[in-house]
Design an enzyme around this catalytic site. Structure first.
Site, PDB file in Angstrom:
ATOM      1  N   ASP A  74       0.841  -1.200   0.000  1.00 36.28           N
ATOM      2  CA  ASP A  74       0.000   0.000   0.000  1.00 36.28           C
ATOM      3  C   ASP A  74       0.881   1.257   0.000  1.00 36.28           C
ATOM      4  OD1 ASP A  74      -2.188  -1.650   0.198  1.00 36.28           O
ATOM      5  OD2 ASP A  74      -2.349  -1.447   2.385  1.00 36.28           O
TER       6      ASP A  74
HETATM    7  N1  URA Z   1      -1.351  -6.002   3.719  1.00 33.93           N
HETATM    8  C1  URA Z   1      -1.821  -4.747   3.802  1.00 33.93           C
HETATM    9  O1  URA Z   1      -2.862  -4.503   4.405  1.00 33.93           O
HETATM   10  N2  URA Z   1      -1.117  -3.758   3.216  1.00 33.93           N
HETATM   11  C2  URA Z   1       0.054  -3.964   2.573  1.00 33.93           C
HETATM   12  O2  URA Z   1       0.656  -3.019   2.073  1.00 33.93           O
HETATM   13  C3  URA Z   1       0.529  -5.282   2.492  1.00 33.93           C
HETATM   14  C4  URA Z   1      -0.193  -6.281   3.079  1.00 33.93           C
END
Ligand code: URA
Length: 232
Positions: free
Chosen positions: A100
């Protein structure tokens, strides 16, 4: 790979300029001046342009410590992407999976599409370990919830590996790669993730790599990744 193709993949110059550059003797391969754009370059060769060493031809494997605020994409019109942190600009390089925008940590970047695909295939159950901090103390029952499958509207997670790291901090290893998976799992356990960092992926570890820095994986790390992904 042909020398002109390699130089083009590295985005050295346009195809026509590359022919000129080579004919002028500005490129060397394994210490010998190359004069023919069609010269075959062996994998792993030492290729230099005006004396500067170029990234090796063939598959390359990098680990980036992704900072928050960088999009996991090759290009984007508005936001900075993780590829902007890479010195190696060759075509075909791409991140393996996604983190993310606000997540930090270990991101693999390679031009080996076969390995990338295998690492992401849910059936291979490649482990990914995250360090998470939460908004409120993690409820005691989280350990149990996160170590078993959690049923969501769109999927049921595989059991994770949970380890407490403090009142509001924990490590969680997951074996698939669903969208926002870790944040959704902690939400299911009764708290919200306020900070997330991936510290391991398929047997490779972030270690003390500085935020924003990139390094090539060692041969041993590539071997471990392939083994983890079921490639022999
Ligand atoms: N899980 C998440 O919620 N965000 C990420 O960036 C990676 C795994």
């Amino acid at each position: 790979m042909r020398l002109d193709r390699l130089l083009s993949e590295l985005n050295i110059a346009s195809r026509r300029e590359i022919k000129d550059i080579v004919r002028k003797g500005r490129v060397s391969v394994n210490g010998e001046t190359a004069r023919a754009p069609e010269l075959k370059v062996p994998d792993g060769a030492d290729v230099r342009f005006d004396g500067h060493l170029l990234p090796k031809p063939g598959p390359v494997y990098y680990m980036l410590h992704k900072p928050a605020g960088y999009l996991t994409a090759v290009t984007d019109e508005k936001r900075p992407t993780v590829m902007e942190l890479m010195q190696d600009k060759r075509q075909g390089l791409a991140p393996v999976g996604r983190l993310d925008l606000d997540t930090e940590g270990l991101l693999l970047i390679t031009n080996d599409g076969t390995l990338a695909h295998a690492l992401l295939a849910p059936k291979n159950r490649v482990p990914k370990t995250y360090y998470a901090e939460t908004d409120v103390p993690i409820p005691p029952e989280a350990a149990d919830i996160l170590s078993k499958p959690v049923v969501f509207k769109d999927f049921t997670s595989l059991p994770g590996k949970y380890e407490r790291a403090g009142e509001k901090a924990a490590f969680l290893t997951v074996f698939e790669g669903k969208y926002h998976e870790v944040k959704r799992l902690f939400h299911a356990a009764g708290c919200e993730v306020v900070y997330l960092r991936r510290i391991a992926f398929g047997g490779t570890e972030l270690g003390d790599l500085q935020k924003g820095a990139v390094r090539e994986l060692t041969e041993e790390e590539v071997r471990i990744l392939k083994e983890c992904a079921g490639i022999t």
